[in-house]
Design a protein around this motif. Sequence first.
Motif, PDB file in Angstrom:
ATOM      1  N   PHE A   1      41.442  54.363  23.285  1.00 41.04           N
ATOM      2  CA  PHE A   1      42.579  54.149  22.513  1.00 41.04           C
ATOM      3  C   PHE A   1      43.524  55.816  23.071  1.00 41.04           C
ATOM      4  O   PHE A   1      43.034  56.562  22.673  1.00 41.04           O
ATOM      5  N   ASP A   2      44.319  55.566  23.602  1.00 40.97           N
ATOM      6  CA  ASP A   2      46.012  56.860  23.713  1.00 40.97           C
ATOM      7  C   ASP A   2      46.353  56.946  21.959  1.00 40.97           C
ATOM      8  O   ASP A   2      46.066  55.822  21.021  1.00 40.97           O
ATOM      9  N   ASP A   3      47.200  57.630  21.437  1.00 43.13           N
ATOM     10  CA  ASP A   3      47.703  57.512  20.180  1.00 43.13           C
ATOM     11  C   ASP A   3      48.775  56.216  20.070  1.00 43.13           C
ATOM     12  O   ASP A   3      49.040  56.501  19.123  1.00 43.13           O
ATOM     13  N   ARG A   4      48.983  55.627  21.473  1.00 44.32           N
ATOM     14  CA  ARG A   4      50.307  54.684  21.343  1.00 44.32           C
ATOM     15  C   ARG A   4      48.762  53.435  20.621  1.00 44.32           C
ATOM     16  O   ARG A   4      49.549  52.468  20.307  1.00 44.32           O
ATOM     17  N   GLY A   5      48.016  53.290  20.809  1.00 47.05           N
ATOM     18  CA  GLY A   5      46.867  52.636  20.223  1.00 47.05           C
ATOM     19  C   GLY A   5      47.129  51.588  22.198  1.00 47.05           C
ATOM     20  O   GLY A   5      45.882  50.392  21.650  1.00 47.05           O
ATOM     21  N   THR A   6      47.055  52.347  22.931  1.00 45.66           N
ATOM     22  CA  THR A   6      47.140  51.407  24.440  1.00 45.66           C
ATOM     23  C   THR A   6      45.169  51.695  24.989  1.00 45.66           C
ATOM     24  O   THR A   6      44.964  52.957  24.883  1.00 45.66           O
TER      25      THR A   6
ATOM     26  N   GLN B   1      42.907  62.904  25.707  1.00 46.93           N
ATOM     27  CA  GLN B   1      43.233  62.421  24.457  1.00 46.93           C
ATOM     28  C   GLN B   1      41.881  63.331  23.871  1.00 46.93           C
ATOM     29  O   GLN B   1      41.457  63.098  22.782  1.00 46.93           O
ATOM     30  N   GLY B   2      41.215  64.634  24.470  1.00 48.55           N
ATOM     31  CA  GLY B   2      40.515  65.572  23.716  1.00 48.55           C
ATOM     32  C   GLY B   2      39.320  65.052  24.160  1.00 48.55           C
ATOM     33  O   GLY B   2      38.667  66.226  23.785  1.00 48.55           O
ATOM     34  N   TYR B   3      38.787  64.519  25.288  1.00 45.82           N
ATOM     35  CA  TYR B   3      37.566  63.689  25.631  1.00 45.82           C
ATOM     36  C   TYR B   3      37.207  64.496  26.829  1.00 45.82           C
ATOM     37  O   TYR B   3      37.683  65.271  27.301  1.00 45.82           O
ATOM     38  N   THR B   4      35.815  64.964  27.079  1.00 51.91           N
ATOM     39  CA  THR B   4      35.348  65.744  27.846  1.00 51.91           C
ATOM     40  C   THR B   4      34.608  64.629  28.687  1.00 51.91           C
ATOM     41  O   THR B   4      34.247  63.971  27.766  1.00 51.91           O
ATOM     42  N   VAL B   5      34.478  64.234  29.928  1.00 52.13           N
ATOM     43  CA  VAL B   5      34.156  63.111  30.700  1.00 52.13           C
ATOM     44  C   VAL B   5      32.779  63.825  31.906  1.00 52.13           C
ATOM     45  O   VAL B   5      32.763  64.761  32.714  1.00 52.13           O
ATOM     46  N   VAL B   6      31.370  63.348  31.583  1.00 51.13           N
ATOM     47  CA  VAL B   6      30.922  63.759  32.506  1.00 51.13           C
ATOM     48  C   VAL B   6      29.990  62.582  33.463  1.00 51.13           C
ATOM     49  O   VAL B   6      30.090  61.224  32.783  1.00 51.13           O
ATOM     50  N   ARG B   7      30.448  63.282  34.074  1.00 53.17           N
ATOM     51  CA  ARG B   7      29.961  61.847  35.428  1.00 53.17           C
ATOM     52  C   ARG B   7      28.022  62.646  36.014  1.00 53.17           C
ATOM     53  O   ARG B   7      27.825  62.964  36.423  1.00 53.17           O
ATOM     54  N   TRP B   8      27.291  61.011  36.350  1.00 53.87           N
ATOM     55  CA  TRP B   8      26.357  61.987  36.883  1.00 53.87           C
ATOM     56  C   TRP B   8      25.914  60.203  37.601  1.00 53.87           C
ATOM     57  O   TRP B   8      26.194  59.470  37.847  1.00 53.87           O
ATOM     58  N   THR B   9      25.176  60.492  38.964  1.00 50.42           N
ATOM     59  CA  THR B   9      24.031  59.578  39.664  1.00 50.42           C
ATOM     60  C   THR B   9      22.490  59.662  39.659  1.00 50.42           C
ATOM     61  O   THR B   9      21.949  60.021  38.572  1.00 50.42           O
ATOM     62  N   TRP B  10      21.996  59.272  40.049  1.00 48.65           N
ATOM     63  CA  TRP B  10      20.556  58.484  40.343  1.00 48.65           C
ATOM     64  C   TRP B  10      19.769  59.716  40.569  1.00 48.65           C
ATOM     65  O   TRP B  10      18.674  60.432  40.154  1.00 48.65           O
TER      66      TRP B  10
END
Length: 313
Positions: A221-226, A275-284
């Motif tokens: 969620f974001d800072d507003r709870g959304t 929001q301070g998250y690091t996003v990592v994507r991966w594939t087959w």
Amino acid sequence: MDLPTDEYGLILRSETVGTHITDERLQRMVEGNGLYRLWPGAMADFATVDQLDAIEKHRLTVIAAANAGRAGRLFSHVSAAAMHRLPMLWPDLSQIHVTSPKVGKRTANMVKHQAVVEPQDIEVVDGATVTSIERTACDIARLGTSRQALVVLDAALRRDADLEQMNRILESCRGFKGVEMLRRLLPHANALSESVGESLSRAVMLEFPDLPVPRQQVELFDDRGTLIARVDFLLADKVVGEFDGMIKYNGAVGDKAAWKTVVDEKIREDKLRAQGYTVVRWTWQDLADKTRFHAMLKKALPSPDASKPTLFP
């Protein structure tokens, strides 16, 4: 020539030869790719079979063997999984698998496993007598790799398999080949992985003791709870991990255009990063190289020393 078929599209030799066609004509139709022989005495339209994927073709072969083969066979392992349409990782579908109390053996088209299966672990699916989902998953897990084991165990639990029954089956398999694999992986199995790719991702993570245990299907969620997103994995409360099977980028998600899917994903990731998250994507492809996959996650994870205060002399 129209030949009588059953509800699964099978043409049984026992019901056609002598009344509708001769053996010689039937053989010529098989040789000419008009019919496909699934099992001795059971055929189907060649074009129809040719369009089936590997699992559905194996499933139809099991039904053919149940109808044209020897009565009383208990189909098991990958053959039972195909009947249950239970997702598997890299299954070998080249032979039918059955389980019998008699000595196991292998023929050109069948593998016989020796075991006594309890009545409560037996079901009938589309006319074929098969092991239950719980027994099937445990049997496949015993004889597979750790990755194959976790994938099928996760899939079974996702299909509402009874974990208590699976633990009972585990205990009943003492001394069986591969039982330690089942004993090691069953505690890690859960119903949260939503695809084979997600289960495989977690299985590869488990091979690296320096990686944190991931949380799955976490709502952020974001800072507003959304609500921003429900993510595949969350590691160390800071790294969002997403398995990307690539299907959603080819326009195959409902009626949404591929470009719209890509734009929506970018907006979602921007909100997560805000929001301070690091996003990592991966594939087959990333999962096929576990060293590269490990490096991707380690690079994104915070350093063990990052939270320690700086000490000044």
